[in-house]
Scaffold this active site. Structure first.
Site, mmCIF file in Angstrom:
data_model
loop_
_atom_site.group_PDB
_atom_site.id
_atom_site.type_symbol
_atom_site.label_atom_id
_atom_site.label_comp_id
_atom_site.label_asym_id
_atom_site.label_seq_id
_atom_site.Cartn_x
_atom_site.Cartn_y
_atom_site.Cartn_z
ATOM 1 N N TYR A 191 0.823 -1.304 -0.101
ATOM 2 C CA TYR A 191 0.018 0.161 -0.103
ATOM 3 C C TYR A 191 0.900 1.196 0.099
ATOM 4 O O TYR A 191 0.494 2.187 -0.664
ATOM 5 C CB TYR A 191 -1.185 0.070 1.089
ATOM 6 C CG TYR A 191 -2.231 -0.877 0.884
ATOM 7 C CD1 TYR A 191 -3.205 -0.323 -0.317
ATOM 8 C CD2 TYR A 191 -2.110 -2.230 1.036
ATOM 9 C CE1 TYR A 191 -4.423 -1.260 -0.323
ATOM 10 C CE2 TYR A 191 -3.316 -2.970 0.806
ATOM 11 C CZ TYR A 191 -4.354 -2.514 -0.043
ATOM 12 O OH TYR A 191 -5.372 -3.361 -0.333
ATOM 13 N N GLN B 121 -15.950 3.294 -6.143
ATOM 14 C CA GLN B 121 -15.306 2.069 -5.456
ATOM 15 C C GLN B 121 -13.815 2.526 -5.120
ATOM 16 O O GLN B 121 -13.059 1.696 -4.803
ATOM 17 C CB GLN B 121 -15.565 0.938 -6.311
ATOM 18 C CG GLN B 121 -16.951 0.578 -6.451
ATOM 19 C CD GLN B 121 -16.959 -0.625 -7.586
ATOM 20 O OE1 GLN B 121 -16.809 -1.727 -7.447
ATOM 21 N NE2 GLN B 121 -17.196 0.046 -8.935
ATOM 22 N N ASN B 122 -13.547 3.742 -5.711
ATOM 23 C CA ASN B 122 -12.054 4.093 -5.816
ATOM 24 C C ASN B 122 -11.464 4.493 -4.538
ATOM 25 O O ASN B 122 -12.316 5.090 -3.834
ATOM 26 C CB ASN B 122 -11.679 4.926 -6.827
ATOM 27 C CG ASN B 122 -11.999 4.642 -8.198
ATOM 28 O OD1 ASN B 122 -12.222 3.289 -8.510
ATOM 29 N ND2 ASN B 122 -12.106 5.521 -9.277
ATOM 30 N N HIS C 171 -15.387 1.832 -0.885
ATOM 31 C CA HIS C 171 -14.207 0.954 -0.326
ATOM 32 C C HIS C 171 -12.934 1.622 0.208
ATOM 33 O O HIS C 171 -11.918 1.207 0.447
ATOM 34 C CB HIS C 171 -13.475 0.072 -1.581
ATOM 35 C CG HIS C 171 -14.713 -0.600 -2.421
ATOM 36 N ND1 HIS C 171 -14.358 -1.198 -3.577
ATOM 37 C CD2 HIS C 171 -15.867 -1.193 -1.932
ATOM 38 C CE1 HIS C 171 -15.473 -1.840 -3.956
ATOM 39 N NE2 HIS C 171 -16.202 -1.886 -2.909
ATOM 40 N N CYS D 90 -6.059 1.579 13.220
ATOM 41 C CA CYS D 90 -5.480 0.344 13.727
ATOM 42 C C CYS D 90 -6.243 -0.751 13.355
ATOM 43 O O CYS D 90 -7.626 -0.892 13.286
ATOM 44 C CB CYS D 90 -5.629 0.436 15.091
ATOM 45 S SG CYS D 90 -4.896 -0.864 16.303
ATOM 46 N N CYS E 269 -0.041 1.047 16.885
ATOM 47 C CA CYS E 269 -1.117 1.774 17.512
ATOM 48 C C CYS E 269 -0.842 2.370 18.913
ATOM 49 O O CYS E 269 -0.304 1.590 19.655
ATOM 50 C CB CYS E 269 -2.409 1.063 17.585
ATOM 51 S SG CYS E 269 -3.846 1.832 18.327
HETATM 52 N N1 APR Z 1 -12.806 4.813 -19.190
HETATM 53 C C1 APR Z 1 -13.833 3.812 -18.615
HETATM 54 N N2 APR Z 1 -13.604 2.690 -18.331
HETATM 55 C C2 APR Z 1 -12.563 2.321 -18.265
HETATM 56 C C3 APR Z 1 -11.190 2.893 -18.745
HETATM 57 C C4 APR Z 1 -11.562 4.387 -19.177
HETATM 58 N N3 APR Z 1 -10.403 5.097 -19.722
HETATM 59 N N4 APR Z 1 -10.132 2.015 -18.729
HETATM 60 C C5 APR Z 1 -10.459 1.050 -18.252
HETATM 61 N N5 APR Z 1 -11.804 0.929 -17.802
HETATM 62 C C6 APR Z 1 -12.811 -0.129 -17.607
HETATM 63 C C7 APR Z 1 -12.122 -1.428 -17.799
HETATM 64 O O1 APR Z 1 -12.691 -2.037 -19.011
HETATM 65 C C8 APR Z 1 -12.954 -2.371 -16.641
HETATM 66 O O2 APR Z 1 -14.211 -2.757 -17.204
HETATM 67 O O3 APR Z 1 -12.606 0.139 -16.253
HETATM 68 C C9 APR Z 1 -12.955 -1.358 -15.663
HETATM 69 C C10 APR Z 1 -12.117 -1.557 -14.390
HETATM 70 O O4 APR Z 1 -12.764 -2.697 -13.737
HETATM 71 P P1 APR Z 1 -11.776 -3.183 -12.409
HETATM 72 O O5 APR Z 1 -10.450 -3.188 -12.631
HETATM 73 O O6 APR Z 1 -12.380 -4.684 -12.026
HETATM 74 O O7 APR Z 1 -12.024 -2.208 -11.373
HETATM 75 P P2 APR Z 1 -13.248 -1.727 -10.389
HETATM 76 O O8 APR Z 1 -14.570 -2.461 -11.093
HETATM 77 O O9 APR Z 1 -13.404 -0.610 -9.910
HETATM 78 O O10 APR Z 1 -13.077 -2.854 -9.459
HETATM 79 C C11 APR Z 1 -14.106 -3.112 -8.104
HETATM 80 O O11 APR Z 1 -12.308 -4.421 -6.992
HETATM 81 O O12 APR Z 1 -10.163 -5.245 -6.351
HETATM 82 C C12 APR Z 1 -11.475 -4.280 -5.994
HETATM 83 O O13 APR Z 1 -11.651 -2.963 -4.291
HETATM 84 C C13 APR Z 1 -11.328 -3.108 -5.593
HETATM 85 O O14 APR Z 1 -12.790 -1.388 -5.947
HETATM 86 C C14 APR Z 1 -12.162 -2.379 -6.388
HETATM 87 C C15 APR Z 1 -13.231 -3.313 -6.957
#
Ligand code: APR
Length: 267
Positions: free
Chosen positions: A76, A114-115, A131, A139, A169
């Site tokens: 991280y 979710q970011n 998330h 902690c 902690c």
């Molecule tokens: N614009 C729009 N979508 C995009 C772009 C872009 N420029 N680039 C990539 N993508 C799409 C991909 O095609 C994919 O479907 O974004 C999606 C990303 O998917 P993931 O990587 O699975 O991310 P996410 O859906 O946010 O994951 C959910 O999984 O590991 C966990 O906690 C983590 O919050 C995360 C959760």
């Protein structure tokens, strides 16, 4: 800008804009794809996704942290290094402008993400994080928030210490961890309530840059649909999701400003 898109896509953008211009309750769920054009890797994209190179089981579960806290903490800290100088792209900026416009017009526009990055906030949005937050720590044992110069978020991001030594902690001596929801953990209650209410009550639900594979977040689109909302998906590699009404198969940073422009023109 329209000239960069195929006629079919332009028609879809216009169809989406027409729908949105007549609605006053909008809910947007973003995923890693919305930050991809800012240079932050997604999780599941082929080649570049983090889970193509690392195992979530080793890095993003409470068991992984309990087994090897140093490994998880350093991963991280590395991610913080990767993200700290990244800035919002046109998709974040358009969403912030849209939310501010909606507020002026007394419309409801709920942004849920979710970011764990803070690019929506940097762009000026009010956003619900499902998330957690990459820049916060707590902690692992007693949950007390942790903030000091070690690995803590500094609003200028100039004084961040990316040291990968574990920190403990002050209250219970447990290990400090990032304030992120790992696989197998519950989502923050208040954030989930906000998300559920917005999804259940919106007229249009827009998924931006998410693979829609991770629940419960992925269930929000279904909840919206069951309550009569139309669904729009923005993703260059659309999900095989049969409940979507309009798919904009293009990068969010390209299409979001355009969509907003068209909605404003039609409103
Ligand atoms: N614009 C729009 N979508 C995009 C772009 C872009 N420029 N680039 C990539 N993508 C799409 C991909 O095609 C994919 O479907 O974004 C999606 C990303 O998917 P993931 O990587 O699975 O991310 P996410 O859906 O946010 O994951 C959910 O999984 O590991 C966990 O906690 C983590 O919050 C995360 C959760």
């Amino acid at each position: 800008m329209l000239a960069e898109l195929s006629p079919k896509l332009i028609a879809e953008v216009q169809r989406a804009a027409k729908l949105l211009a007549t609605k006053s309750r909008i809910c947007v769920l973003t995923g890693a794809g919305v930050s991809a054009e800012s240079g932050i890797p997604t999780f599941r994209d082929k080649q570049t996704g983090l889970w193509q190179h690392y195992r979530a089981e080793d890095l993003a579960t409470p068991t992984a942290f309990e087994r090897d806290p140093k490994l998880v903490w350093s991963w991280y800290q590395w991610r913080r290094q990767l993200v700290h100088d990244k800035t919002p792209n046109p998709a974040h900026l358009a969403l912030a402008e849209w939310q501010q416009d909606a507020k002026k017009n007394k419309q409801s526009f709920t942004l849920i993400t979710q970011n764990v990055d803070d690019l929506h906030e940097q762009a000026g949005s009010t956003v619900t994080h499902l998330h957690g937050h990459l820049w916060r720590n707590r902690c692992h044992d007693c949950g007390t928030p942790f903030q000091n110069e070690v690995a803590a978020w500094d609003s200028s991001k100039e004084a961040i210490n990316f040291d990968d030594e574990l920190v403990t902690c002050q209250h219970c001596d447990g290990y400090i961890r990032p304030d992120i929801v790992w696989f197998g953990e519950a989502l923050p209650g208040q954030a989930w309530q906000t998300a559920e209410d917005a999804a259940a009550n919106c007229e249009v639900f827009i998924s931006v840059g998410t693979s829609s594979l991770v629940y419960p977040a992925a269930g929000l689109a279904h909840l919206a649909k069951q309550n009569g909302a139309k669904l729009i998906e923005i993703n260059p590699d659309p999900t095989p999701n049969t409940i979507v009404d309009i798919t904009l198969a293009v990068k969010a940073g390209v299409v979001m400003p355009l969509l907003l422009q068209q909605v404003i023109a039609l409103s």
